[in-house]
Design a protein around this motif. Structure first.
Motif, PDB file in Angstrom:
ATOM      1  N   PRO A  36      -3.697  -3.119 -16.027  1.00 55.74           N
ATOM      2  CA  PRO A  36      -3.083  -1.925 -16.627  1.00 55.74           C
ATOM      3  C   PRO A  36      -2.616  -0.935 -15.571  1.00 55.74           C
ATOM      4  N   ARG A  37      -2.989  -1.176 -14.324  1.00 56.58           N
ATOM      5  CA  ARG A  37      -2.609  -0.290 -13.221  1.00 56.58           C
ATOM      6  C   ARG A  37      -1.410  -0.833 -12.433  1.00 56.58           C
ATOM      7  N   TYR A  38      -0.850  -1.914 -12.896  1.00 56.33           N
ATOM      8  CA  TYR A  38       0.277  -2.543 -12.195  1.00 56.33           C
ATOM      9  C   TYR A  38       1.486  -1.603 -12.144  1.00 56.33           C
ATOM     10  N   ILE A  39       2.136  -1.576 -10.992  1.00 62.31           N
ATOM     11  CA  ILE A  39       3.428  -0.902 -10.859  1.00 62.31           C
ATOM     12  C   ILE A  39       4.385  -1.828 -10.125  1.00 62.31           C
ATOM     13  N   ASP A  40       5.680  -1.678 -10.397  1.00 60.20           N
ATOM     14  CA  ASP A  40       6.649  -2.526  -9.719  1.00 60.20           C
ATOM     15  C   ASP A  40       6.949  -1.953  -8.332  1.00 60.20           C
ATOM     16  N   PRO A  41       7.504  -2.778  -7.454  1.00 57.77           N
ATOM     17  CA  PRO A  41       7.742  -2.328  -6.075  1.00 57.77           C
ATOM     18  C   PRO A  41       8.615  -1.089  -5.973  1.00 57.77           C
ATOM     19  N   GLU A  42       9.567  -0.926  -6.889  1.00 61.35           N
ATOM     20  CA  GLU A  42      10.460   0.230  -6.823  1.00 61.35           C
ATOM     21  C   GLU A  42       9.692   1.533  -7.065  1.00 61.35           C
ATOM     22  N   LEU A  43       8.833   1.538  -8.077  1.00 62.69           N
ATOM     23  CA  LEU A  43       8.025   2.726  -8.337  1.00 62.69           C
ATOM     24  C   LEU A  43       7.050   2.955  -7.192  1.00 62.69           C
ATOM     25  N   ALA A  44       6.468   1.873  -6.684  1.00 60.58           N
ATOM     26  CA  ALA A  44       5.538   1.997  -5.567  1.00 60.58           C
ATOM     27  C   ALA A  44       6.207   2.639  -4.362  1.00 60.58           C
ATOM     28  N   ALA A  45       7.450   2.260  -4.124  1.00 63.50           N
ATOM     29  CA  ALA A  45       8.185   2.828  -2.993  1.00 63.50           C
ATOM     30  C   ALA A  45       8.371   4.323  -3.171  1.00 63.50           C
ATOM     31  N   GLN A  46       8.672   4.752  -4.398  1.00 66.10           N
ATOM     32  CA  GLN A  46       8.829   6.181  -4.668  1.00 66.10           C
ATOM     33  C   GLN A  46       7.518   6.931  -4.436  1.00 66.10           C
ATOM     34  N   LEU A  47       6.430   6.359  -4.945  1.00 68.78           N
ATOM     35  CA  LEU A  47       5.133   7.024  -4.825  1.00 68.78           C
ATOM     36  C   LEU A  47       4.673   7.100  -3.369  1.00 68.78           C
ATOM     37  N   ALA A  48       5.017   6.085  -2.598  1.00 70.07           N
ATOM     38  CA  ALA A  48       4.556   6.022  -1.207  1.00 70.07           C
ATOM     39  C   ALA A  48       5.436   6.806  -0.247  1.00 70.07           C
ATOM     40  N   SER A  49       6.607   7.204  -0.694  1.00 68.86           N
ATOM     41  CA  SER A  49       7.600   7.745   0.231  1.00 68.86           C
ATOM     42  C   SER A  49       7.167   9.037   0.905  1.00 68.86           C
ATOM     43  N   ASN A  50       6.378   9.857   0.243  1.00 69.54           N
ATOM     44  CA  ASN A  50       5.965  11.135   0.832  1.00 69.54           C
ATOM     45  C   ASN A  50       4.501  11.170   1.236  1.00 69.54           C
ATOM     46  N   VAL A  51       3.856  10.012   1.260  1.00 67.64           N
ATOM     47  CA  VAL A  51       2.456   9.954   1.689  1.00 67.64           C
ATOM     48  C   VAL A  51       2.409  10.112   3.206  1.00 67.64           C
ATOM     49  N   PRO A  52       1.623  11.050   3.719  1.00 64.72           N
ATOM     50  CA  PRO A  52       1.592  11.275   5.167  1.00 64.72           C
ATOM     51  C   PRO A  52       1.007  10.088   5.927  1.00 64.72           C
ATOM     52  N   ASP A  53       1.305  10.035   7.204  1.00 69.21           N
ATOM     53  CA  ASP A  53       0.896   8.902   8.026  1.00 69.21           C
ATOM     54  C   ASP A  53      -0.619   8.765   8.164  1.00 69.21           C
ATOM     55  N   ASN A  54      -1.341   9.857   7.958  1.00 68.65           N
ATOM     56  CA  ASN A  54      -2.799   9.780   8.109  1.00 68.65           C
ATOM     57  C   ASN A  54      -3.495   9.248   6.858  1.00 68.65           C
ATOM     58  N   VAL A  55      -2.725   8.896   5.838  1.00 67.61           N
ATOM     59  CA  VAL A  55      -3.264   8.272   4.631  1.00 67.61           C
ATOM     60  C   VAL A  55      -2.709   6.856   4.547  1.00 67.61           C
ATOM     61  N   ASP A  56      -3.585   5.864   4.578  1.00 64.67           N
ATOM     62  CA  ASP A  56      -3.136   4.476   4.576  1.00 64.67           C
ATOM     63  C   ASP A  56      -2.767   4.024   3.168  1.00 64.67           C
ATOM     64  N   LYS A  57      -1.667   3.288   3.090  1.00 65.71           N
ATOM     65  CA  LYS A  57      -1.189   2.743   1.823  1.00 65.71           C
ATOM     66  C   LYS A  57      -1.627   1.284   1.701  1.00 65.71           C
ATOM     67  N   VAL A  58      -2.372   0.998   0.645  1.00 66.05           N
ATOM     68  CA  VAL A  58      -2.957  -0.320   0.445  1.00 66.05           C
ATOM     69  C   VAL A  58      -2.326  -0.969  -0.780  1.00 66.05           C
TER      70      VAL A  58
END
Length: 217
Positions: A36-58
Motif C-alpha cells: 500500500p506504500r508503493y509509488i511509481d518512479p516519477e512520483l518518487a523522483a518528485q519527492l526526492a528532488s528536494n531532499v538534502p544531501d545529508n538525508v539518504d534516499k533508500v
C-alpha cells in the motif's frame, strides 16, 4: 552519538518534508507494487528532488529483477537499495556490483536462529536490517511494514561486522525501550507512523523522531 532514524514508505510531499525537517537520517521509498506504500518512479523522483544531501534516499525492493531496479534508477537518484525479499547472498552481491549502490539487506526475525542467516550477508551487503517475520497464518502479510515486533532481547550479545538497523513495529512509544534492549544505533519505522496502511501521519513522524532525539546512549 544520537540514534539515527529512517522513515520508510513515504508517499507524499508533506510526509517527506516532515521527516527531513525533524531530523530523519534516511527516507524510504517503496517500489514493491503489492505494498500500500508503493509509488511509481516519477512520483518518487518528485519527492526526492528536494531532499538534502545529508538525508539518504533508500529504495525498497522485493526480489527485484535488474530491469525494475534500472527503471527506478533512471528516474530517482538513490543512495541505497533496500532488498526486503528472499534475495540470496549471491543475488545481493550481483545487485551491489552491477548498480554500484550501497545495499541494505533485510532479514526477517522470529527466533534467534534467524540471526545466523544474517551472517551470510555480511560480506555482500553494506548494512543489515532486522524486521519481524510475519507468521505463516497472518492474512495479507507483507514482506515488511506489518507492525509486528520481535523479541529485542534476542539481540543482546550479538555482533556483526557491518552496521545494522532495527525495524518491526517501532513507534514513538516503544522505540526508546527497543534501543535500550537491542543496542540499536539506527532504527526504521513505517506502519508505526501511519494513520492507516500507506497513509503517513506527519504528527506521528515528528513524535517518533523527537523520541529518538531524547534517547540517551
Amino acid at each position: 552519538m544520537p540514534v539515527q532514524g529512517k522513515i520508510c514508505g513515504l508517499s507524499d510531499q508533506t510526509s517527506v518534508d516532515t521527516a527531513v525537517s525533524h531530523g530523519a537520517r534516511f527516507i524510504g521509498l517503496v517500489f514493491y507494487p503489492s505494498s500500500p506504500r508503493y509509488i511509481d518512479p516519477e512520483l518518487a523522483a518528485q519527492l526526492a528532488s528536494n531532499v538534502p544531501d545529508n538525508v539518504d534516499k533508500v529504495g525498497l525492493f522485493v526480489d527485484p529483477d535488474d530491469f525494475l531496479i534500472q527503471t527506478v534508477l533512471e528516474s530517482v537518484k538513490l543512495d541505497w537499495i533496500q532488498l526486503h525479499g528472499s534475495e540470496s547472498p549471491d543475488r545481493v552481491r550481483v545487485i551491489r556490483q552491477k548498480f554500484g549502490i550501497r545495499v541494505l539487506k533485510a532479514v526477517k526475525i522470529s527466533d534467534k536462529a534467524d540471526f545466523e542467516e544474517a551472517k551470510s550477508y555480511e560480506k555482500v551487503a553494506d548494512m543489515l536490517l532486522f524486521d519481524a517475520k510475519a507468521p505463516k497464518n497472518m492474512a495479507n502479510a507483507l514482506p515488511g511494514g506489518n507492525g509486528l515486533v520481535f523479541d529485542w532481547r534476542m539481540m543482546q550479545g550479538l555482533e556483526f561486522s557491518i552496521p545494522w538497523m532495527l525495524a518491526g513495529g517501532l513507534t514513538a512509544e516503544n522505540v526508546a525501550e527497543a534501543v535500550k534492549i537491542s543496542g540499536a544505533e539506527i532504527v526504521d519505522t513505517s506502519s508505526g507512523v501511519e494513520s492507516e496502511p500507506g497513509r503517513k501521519d506527519p504528527a506521528a513522524i515528528a513524535a517518533f523522531l523527537a523520541a529518538l532525539a531524547e534517547i540517551e546512549r
